[in-house]
Design a protein around this motif. Structure first.
Motif, PDB file in Angstrom:
ATOM      1  N   ILE A 156       0.950  -1.075  -0.029  1.00  0.00           N
ATOM      2  CA  ILE A 156      -0.013   0.003  -0.128  1.00  0.00           C
ATOM      3  C   ILE A 156       0.571   1.341   0.249  1.00  0.00           C
ATOM      4  N   PRO A 157       1.667   1.238   0.963  1.00  0.00           N
ATOM      5  CA  PRO A 157       2.742   2.710   0.893  1.00  0.00           C
ATOM      6  C   PRO A 157       3.417   3.245  -0.749  1.00  0.00           C
ATOM      7  N   VAL A 158       3.572   1.705  -0.684  1.00  0.00           N
ATOM      8  CA  VAL A 158       5.121   1.758  -1.802  1.00  0.00           C
ATOM      9  C   VAL A 158       3.920   2.205  -3.378  1.00  0.00           C
ATOM     10  N   PHE A 159       2.442   1.606  -3.136  1.00  0.00           N
ATOM     11  CA  PHE A 159       1.735   2.398  -4.425  1.00  0.00           C
ATOM     12  C   PHE A 159       1.174   3.344  -4.028  1.00  0.00           C
ATOM     13  N   LEU A 160       0.823   4.069  -3.074  1.00  0.00           N
ATOM     14  CA  LEU A 160       0.828   5.525  -3.096  1.00  0.00           C
ATOM     15  C   LEU A 160       1.730   6.806  -2.977  1.00  0.00           C
ATOM     16  N   LEU A 161       3.321   5.749  -3.099  1.00  0.00           N
ATOM     17  CA  LEU A 161       4.145   7.156  -3.506  1.00  0.00           C
ATOM     18  C   LEU A 161       3.789   7.246  -5.302  1.00  0.00           C
ATOM     19  N   ALA A 162       3.136   6.253  -6.315  1.00  0.00           N
ATOM     20  CA  ALA A 162       2.617   6.710  -7.383  1.00  0.00           C
ATOM     21  C   ALA A 162       1.846   6.785  -7.726  1.00  0.00           C
ATOM     22  N   THR A 163       1.035   7.216  -6.577  1.00  0.00           N
ATOM     23  CA  THR A 163      -0.296   7.578  -6.686  1.00  0.00           C
ATOM     24  C   THR A 163      -0.503   9.571  -6.609  1.00  0.00           C
ATOM     25  N   LEU A 164       0.110   9.925  -5.534  1.00  0.00           N
ATOM     26  CA  LEU A 164       0.028  10.835  -4.538  1.00  0.00           C
ATOM     27  C   LEU A 164       0.605  12.101  -5.144  1.00  0.00           C
ATOM     28  N   PRO A 165       1.907  11.795  -5.838  1.00  0.00           N
ATOM     29  CA  PRO A 165       1.947  13.182  -6.639  1.00  0.00           C
ATOM     30  C   PRO A 165       1.404  13.128  -7.285  1.00  0.00           C
ATOM     31  N   VAL A 166       0.594  12.722  -7.856  1.00  0.00           N
ATOM     32  CA  VAL A 166      -0.876  13.194  -8.647  1.00  0.00           C
ATOM     33  C   VAL A 166      -1.842  14.817  -8.512  1.00  0.00           C
ATOM     34  N   ALA A 167      -1.591  14.667  -7.166  1.00  0.00           N
ATOM     35  CA  ALA A 167      -1.592  16.347  -6.695  1.00  0.00           C
ATOM     36  C   ALA A 167      -1.001  17.483  -7.358  1.00  0.00           C
ATOM     37  N   PHE A 168       0.834  17.108  -8.048  1.00  0.00           N
ATOM     38  CA  PHE A 168       1.182  18.251  -7.527  1.00  0.00           C
ATOM     39  C   PHE A 168       1.158  18.336  -9.594  1.00  0.00           C
TER      40      PHE A 168
ATOM     41  N   VAL B 130       6.390  14.599 -11.510  1.00  0.00           N
ATOM     42  CA  VAL B 130       5.054  13.396 -11.281  1.00  0.00           C
ATOM     43  C   VAL B 130       5.373  12.128 -12.411  1.00  0.00           C
ATOM     44  N   ILE B 131       5.387  12.139 -13.504  1.00  0.00           N
ATOM     45  CA  ILE B 131       5.600  11.244 -13.664  1.00  0.00           C
ATOM     46  C   ILE B 131       6.574  10.743 -13.399  1.00  0.00           C
ATOM     47  N   VAL B 132       8.010  11.234 -13.276  1.00  0.00           N
ATOM     48  CA  VAL B 132       8.857  10.534 -13.173  1.00  0.00           C
ATOM     49  C   VAL B 132       9.213   9.760 -11.970  1.00  0.00           C
ATOM     50  N   VAL B 133       8.646  10.796 -11.098  1.00  0.00           N
ATOM     51  CA  VAL B 133       8.648   9.975  -9.338  1.00  0.00           C
ATOM     52  C   VAL B 133       7.281   8.721  -9.249  1.00  0.00           C
ATOM     53  N   SER B 134       6.029   8.632 -10.412  1.00  0.00           N
ATOM     54  CA  SER B 134       5.200   7.371 -10.334  1.00  0.00           C
ATOM     55  C   SER B 134       5.575   6.195 -10.861  1.00  0.00           C
ATOM     56  N   ALA B 135       6.647   6.959 -11.774  1.00  0.00           N
ATOM     57  CA  ALA B 135       7.286   5.285 -12.615  1.00  0.00           C
ATOM     58  C   ALA B 135       8.460   5.521 -11.863  1.00  0.00           C
ATOM     59  N   ALA B 136       9.003   6.109 -11.234  1.00  0.00           N
ATOM     60  CA  ALA B 136      10.413   5.215 -10.225  1.00  0.00           C
ATOM     61  C   ALA B 136       9.901   4.435  -9.149  1.00  0.00           C
ATOM     62  N   ALA B 137       7.963   5.091  -8.343  1.00  0.00           N
ATOM     63  CA  ALA B 137       7.681   4.654  -7.143  1.00  0.00           C
ATOM     64  C   ALA B 137       7.079   3.041  -7.957  1.00  0.00           C
ATOM     65  N   LEU B 138       7.101   2.796  -8.904  1.00  0.00           N
ATOM     66  CA  LEU B 138       6.002   2.317  -9.306  1.00  0.00           C
ATOM     67  C   LEU B 138       7.336   0.678 -10.072  1.00  0.00           C
ATOM     68  N   ALA B 139       8.666   1.542 -10.181  1.00  0.00           N
ATOM     69  CA  ALA B 139      10.011   0.350 -10.673  1.00  0.00           C
ATOM     70  C   ALA B 139      10.077  -0.620  -9.388  1.00  0.00           C
TER      71      ALA B 139
ATOM     72  N   ALA C 119      -0.100  15.393 -19.655  1.00  0.00           N
ATOM     73  CA  ALA C 119       0.700  15.839 -20.642  1.00  0.00           C
ATOM     74  C   ALA C 119       0.544  16.546 -21.948  1.00  0.00           C
ATOM     75  N   GLY C 120      -0.806  16.006 -22.085  1.00  0.00           N
ATOM     76  CA  GLY C 120      -1.437  16.781 -23.651  1.00  0.00           C
ATOM     77  C   GLY C 120      -2.436  18.673 -23.140  1.00  0.00           C
ATOM     78  N   ARG C 121      -3.016  18.401 -21.974  1.00  0.00           N
ATOM     79  CA  ARG C 121      -3.735  19.663 -21.504  1.00  0.00           C
ATOM     80  C   ARG C 121      -2.626  20.426 -20.734  1.00  0.00           C
ATOM     81  N   LEU C 122      -1.947  19.998 -20.180  1.00  0.00           N
ATOM     82  CA  LEU C 122      -1.208  21.081 -19.494  1.00  0.00           C
ATOM     83  C   LEU C 122      -0.301  21.938 -19.596  1.00  0.00           C
ATOM     84  N   LEU C 123       0.502  20.860 -20.889  1.00  0.00           N
ATOM     85  CA  LEU C 123       2.581  21.169 -21.370  1.00  0.00           C
ATOM     86  C   LEU C 123       1.747  22.223 -22.768  1.00  0.00           C
TER      87      LEU C 123
END
Length: 178
Positions: free
Chosen positions: A48-60, A68-77, A103-107
């Motif tokens: 649970i906590p390791v998976f949350l490291l992938a999802t919670l950064p979406v708030a930023f 955010v994408i790199v942190v989520s990818a690292a947590a999933l790895a 990525a399409g909407r914000l960048l």
């Protein structure tokens, strides 16, 4: 100057909370062990906590989407290596979809946006590489869905602009007197 608090919108928090809730639910199901043909190699509570490291950064995501994408990818790895075969697709693929749309909407810079899209396809691969339910074989389908979500975000951004664009005063259409 815009503060961090002003850049994180309530919808970003709701999205992060929803993705996290789905992830926690899926990890709790994984913790109950194998069912049928689904291989579950770890039933540790630390799923649970390791998976949350992938999802919670979406708030930023509006602060720094690439980070955010790199942190989520690292947590999933880390999740892949630490827990091996479990079911991640039910929460990881919606996460990747949200990142692709963002990525399409914000960048605004197309090159940066395409780099972010490529990274989200990498996130999909990390979700699927040791996924007991879906597997890596569906990556071409999920990549196509990610590209469609990116395109939708890009269309929305270019068609309607960003909220900050909408808040800017409209240019005057009255010709100036000479």
């Amino acid at each position: 100057m815009i503060t961090l608090r002003e850049r994180i919108r309530p919808t970003d928090l709701v999205l992060a909370a929803l993705l996290s809730a789905v992830g926690v639910l899926l990890m709790v199901v994984d913790m109950q062990g194998q069912s049928g043909d689904t291989r579950i190699d770890s039933t540790s509570w630390t799923l649970i906590p390791v998976f949350l490291l992938a999802t919670l950064p979406v708030a930023f995501r509006r602060v720094n989407l690439l980070a955010v994408i790199v942190v989520s990818a690292a947590a999933l790895a880390v999740h892949d290596v630490a827990f091996d075969w479990v079911v991640r697709c039910g929460a990881g693929l919606p996460l990747a979809g949200a990142l692709a749309y963002s990525a399409g909407r914000l960048l605004a810079d197309r090159r940066t946006s395409l780099v972010a899209l490529a990274l989200t396809i990498g996130v999909q691969a990390l979700v699927l590489v040791r996924d007991s339910a879906a597997g890596i074989g569906i990556l071409p389908v999920t990549a196509a869905i990610g590209i469609a979500l990116w395109g939708t975000g890009w269309f929305v951004r270019t068609r309607w602009g960003t909220r900050s664009d909408a808040a800017a005063p409209a240019p005057s259409r009255v010709p100036e007197a000479v």
